[in-house]
Scaffold this motif. Structure first.
Motif, PDB file in Angstrom:
ATOM      1  N   ILE A  54       0.846  -1.198   0.000  1.00  0.00           N
ATOM      2  CA  ILE A  54       0.000   0.000   0.000  1.00  0.00           C
ATOM      3  C   ILE A  54       0.879   1.245   0.000  1.00  0.00           C
ATOM      4  N   ASN A  55       0.652   2.132  -0.951  1.00  0.00           N
ATOM      5  CA  ASN A  55       1.419   3.366  -1.020  1.00  0.00           C
ATOM      6  C   ASN A  55       0.486   4.481  -1.472  1.00  0.00           C
ATOM      7  N   PHE A  56       0.399   5.535  -0.682  1.00  0.00           N
ATOM      8  CA  PHE A  56      -0.471   6.647  -1.069  1.00  0.00           C
ATOM      9  C   PHE A  56      -0.058   7.907  -0.317  1.00  0.00           C
ATOM     10  N   SER A  57      -0.514   9.038  -0.820  1.00  0.00           N
ATOM     11  CA  SER A  57      -0.272  10.321  -0.164  1.00  0.00           C
ATOM     12  C   SER A  57      -1.611  10.897   0.276  1.00  0.00           C
ATOM     13  N   MET A  83     -15.014  -6.529   0.194  1.00  0.00           N
ATOM     14  CA  MET A  83     -14.790  -7.042   1.546  1.00  0.00           C
ATOM     15  C   MET A  83     -13.514  -7.868   1.567  1.00  0.00           C
ATOM     16  N   GLY A  84     -12.644  -7.612   2.522  1.00  0.00           N
ATOM     17  CA  GLY A  84     -11.395  -8.358   2.631  1.00  0.00           C
ATOM     18  C   GLY A  84     -10.289  -7.856   1.739  1.00  0.00           C
ATOM     19  N   ALA A  85     -10.492  -6.689   1.111  1.00  0.00           N
ATOM     20  CA  ALA A  85      -9.490  -6.156   0.184  1.00  0.00           C
ATOM     21  C   ALA A  85      -8.233  -5.670   0.904  1.00  0.00           C
ATOM     22  N   GLY A  86      -8.389  -5.288   2.184  1.00  0.00           N
ATOM     23  CA  GLY A  86      -7.238  -4.776   2.929  1.00  0.00           C
ATOM     24  C   GLY A  86      -7.399  -3.337   3.374  1.00  0.00           C
ATOM     25  N   ARG A  87      -8.593  -2.770   3.199  1.00  0.00           N
ATOM     26  CA  ARG A  87      -8.809  -1.364   3.573  1.00  0.00           C
ATOM     27  C   ARG A  87      -8.723  -1.174   5.084  1.00  0.00           C
ATOM     28  N   THR A  88      -9.516  -1.959   5.827  1.00  0.00           N
ATOM     29  CA  THR A  88      -9.507  -1.853   7.283  1.00  0.00           C
ATOM     30  C   THR A  88      -8.142  -2.213   7.852  1.00  0.00           C
ATOM     31  N   GLU A  89      -7.526  -3.251   7.296  1.00  0.00           N
ATOM     32  CA  GLU A  89      -6.211  -3.685   7.771  1.00  0.00           C
ATOM     33  C   GLU A  89      -5.178  -2.573   7.627  1.00  0.00           C
ATOM     34  N   THR A  90      -5.294  -1.800   6.560  1.00  0.00           N
ATOM     35  CA  THR A  90      -4.356  -0.689   6.340  1.00  0.00           C
ATOM     36  C   THR A  90      -4.472   0.356   7.445  1.00  0.00           C
ATOM     37  N   VAL A 140      -8.119   2.674  -4.862  1.00  0.00           N
ATOM     38  CA  VAL A 140      -8.793   1.391  -5.098  1.00  0.00           C
ATOM     39  C   VAL A 140      -7.893   0.282  -4.553  1.00  0.00           C
ATOM     40  N   VAL A 141      -8.439  -0.474  -3.585  1.00  0.00           N
ATOM     41  CA  VAL A 141      -7.659  -1.499  -2.888  1.00  0.00           C
ATOM     42  C   VAL A 141      -8.201  -2.878  -3.243  1.00  0.00           C
ATOM     43  N   GLY A 142      -7.299  -3.817  -3.511  1.00  0.00           N
ATOM     44  CA  GLY A 142      -7.702  -5.189  -3.810  1.00  0.00           C
ATOM     45  C   GLY A 142      -6.576  -6.145  -3.499  1.00  0.00           C
ATOM     46  N   GLY A 143      -6.885  -7.239  -2.815  1.00  0.00           N
ATOM     47  CA  GLY A 143      -5.866  -8.233  -2.509  1.00  0.00           C
ATOM     48  C   GLY A 143      -4.701  -7.694  -1.699  1.00  0.00           C
ATOM     49  N   GLY A 144      -4.975  -6.712  -0.839  1.00  0.00           N
ATOM     50  CA  GLY A 144      -3.913  -6.139  -0.013  1.00  0.00           C
ATOM     51  C   GLY A 144      -2.990  -5.199  -0.760  1.00  0.00           C
ATOM     52  N   LYS A 145      -3.411  -4.754  -1.948  1.00  0.00           N
ATOM     53  CA  LYS A 145      -2.577  -3.851  -2.749  1.00  0.00           C
ATOM     54  C   LYS A 145      -3.368  -2.602  -3.114  1.00  0.00           C
ATOM     55  N   MET A 146      -2.648  -1.504  -3.297  1.00  0.00           N
ATOM     56  CA  MET A 146      -3.258  -0.294  -3.836  1.00  0.00           C
ATOM     57  C   MET A 146      -3.220  -0.419  -5.357  1.00  0.00           C
ATOM     58  N   LEU A 147      -4.387  -0.631  -5.959  1.00  0.00           N
ATOM     59  CA  LEU A 147      -4.463  -0.878  -7.401  1.00  0.00           C
ATOM     60  C   LEU A 147      -4.336   0.402  -8.210  1.00  0.00           C
ATOM     61  N   LYS A 184     -13.970  -2.039 -12.567  1.00  0.00           N
ATOM     62  CA  LYS A 184     -13.127  -2.577 -13.640  1.00  0.00           C
ATOM     63  C   LYS A 184     -11.714  -2.845 -13.111  1.00  0.00           C
ATOM     64  N   MET A 185     -11.184  -1.911 -12.315  1.00  0.00           N
ATOM     65  CA  MET A 185      -9.840  -2.085 -11.741  1.00  0.00           C
ATOM     66  C   MET A 185      -9.805  -3.292 -10.810  1.00  0.00           C
ATOM     67  N   ILE A 186     -10.858  -3.464 -10.012  1.00  0.00           N
ATOM     68  CA  ILE A 186     -10.914  -4.578  -9.061  1.00  0.00           C
ATOM     69  C   ILE A 186     -11.008  -5.913  -9.808  1.00  0.00           C
ATOM     70  N   VAL A 187     -11.882  -5.973 -10.819  1.00  0.00           N
ATOM     71  CA  VAL A 187     -12.077  -7.217 -11.589  1.00  0.00           C
ATOM     72  C   VAL A 187     -10.800  -7.588 -12.339  1.00  0.00           C
ATOM     73  N   GLU A 188     -10.152  -6.599 -12.964  1.00  0.00           N
ATOM     74  CA  GLU A 188      -8.920  -6.870 -13.701  1.00  0.00           C
ATOM     75  C   GLU A 188      -7.824  -7.382 -12.772  1.00  0.00           C
ATOM     76  N   ALA A 189      -7.745  -6.800 -11.562  1.00  0.00           N
ATOM     77  CA  ALA A 189      -6.728  -7.248 -10.593  1.00  0.00           C
ATOM     78  C   ALA A 189      -6.974  -8.687 -10.157  1.00  0.00           C
ATOM     79  N   LYS A 190      -8.252  -9.037  -9.953  1.00  0.00           N
ATOM     80  CA  LYS A 190      -8.586 -10.410  -9.542  1.00  0.00           C
ATOM     81  C   LYS A 190      -8.267 -11.383 -10.667  1.00  0.00           C
ATOM     82  N   GLY A 191      -8.439 -10.941 -11.906  1.00  0.00           N
ATOM     83  CA  GLY A 191      -8.131 -11.794 -13.045  1.00  0.00           C
ATOM     84  C   GLY A 191      -6.649 -12.055 -13.198  1.00  0.00           C
ATOM     85  N   ASP A 192      -5.826 -11.116 -12.671  1.00  0.00           N
ATOM     86  CA  ASP A 192      -4.368 -11.268 -12.770  1.00  0.00           C
ATOM     87  C   ASP A 192      -3.780 -12.114 -11.631  1.00  0.00           C
TER      88      ASP A 192
END
Length: 229
Positions: free
Chosen positions: A2-5, A18-25, A198-205, A220-228
């Motif tokens: 996770i990297n952001f300003s 749910m479970g993307a990692g937002r709360t954990e961050t 946009v957070v998915g799989g514990g990453k900032m997408l 779209k960003m979330i679906v593409e990340a899950k597909g990868d």
């Protein structure tokens, strides 16, 4: 990963499933959960947060996802809930509470946030969801924080009270607070945020600017990340 300003007076929303990692961050930033690695920089200086006390001293606070479990002591009065994280401000020599300062601090929080309560001595758990959330806001605002993280701040709150919470969040940003807003309500994130991470799989997408934000783009960003994966 996770990297952001985040800037003064800005609301950055975190969107994700749910479970993307937002709360954990937010829990890692606040020092509730340990970080594996990484740095936190505030006002150009690296800060070390190993526990919530470190975060509070640095001016970083959290209104957690489960307000009754983690945000309030529901069996204690609203007075004591507001006073608890501010004991250093209201205690005199020898750790004795100055009741006059405590009263002024709590009265100010109730008045500033329009917390509807019969008096300061009722149990926090007896208040409505919206007023409980205001109580959490109130205890932290007395510390004049720089960064305020809010995890699902309108969860379980009726429609009228939601509008009050939205107005307060906007007001906090206008006063210069830097705000991280997490919500399971996508329209809430879209309407309140200046930018959306946009957070998915514990990453900032990716981080979308105001003119790029849309529900379709985020999904779209979330679906593409899950597909990868």
């Amino acid at each position: 990963d996770i990297n952001f300003s985040l800037y003064e007076g800005e609301i950055v929303g975190f969107a994700g499933l749910m479970g993307a990692g937002r709360t954990e961050t937010t829990r890692a930033i606040f020092g509730v959960d340990p970080k594996e690695s990484g740095t936190l920089i505030l006002d150009g200086k690296e800060i070390t947060i190993n526990n919530p006390m470190d975060a509070i001293k640095a001016g970083v606070v959290l209104a957690p996802e489960d307000r009754k479990k983690d945000g309030l002591c529901t069996k204690l009065s609203i007075r004591h809930n507001i006073a608890l994280p501010n004991l250093d401000l209201i205690c005199g020599k020898g750790g004795v509470i100055n009741t006059k300062i405590e009263e002024e601090l709590c009265d100010k929080a109730v008045a500033d946030l329009t917390i509807k309560t019969p008096n300061l001595d009722v149990d926090a758990g007896t208040l409505s969801g919206g007023n409980q959330q205001k109580g959490i806001f109130g205890k932290w605002l007395e510390r004049s924080p720089s960064v305020f993280m809010m995890d699902d701040p309108t969860r379980g709150i009726d429609v009228g009270a939601k509008q009050e919470i939205y107005s307060l969040i906007t007001e906090f940003a206008e006063q210069g607070l830097a705000i991280i807003l997490i919500s399971s309500d996508m329209p809430e994130v879209l309407s309140m945020s200046h930018r959306v991470g946009v957070v998915g799989g514990g990453k900032m997408l990716g981080i979308l600017d105001r003119n790029e934000i849309s529900q379709n783009k985020i999904m779209k960003m979330i679906v593409e990340a899950k597909g990868d994966e």
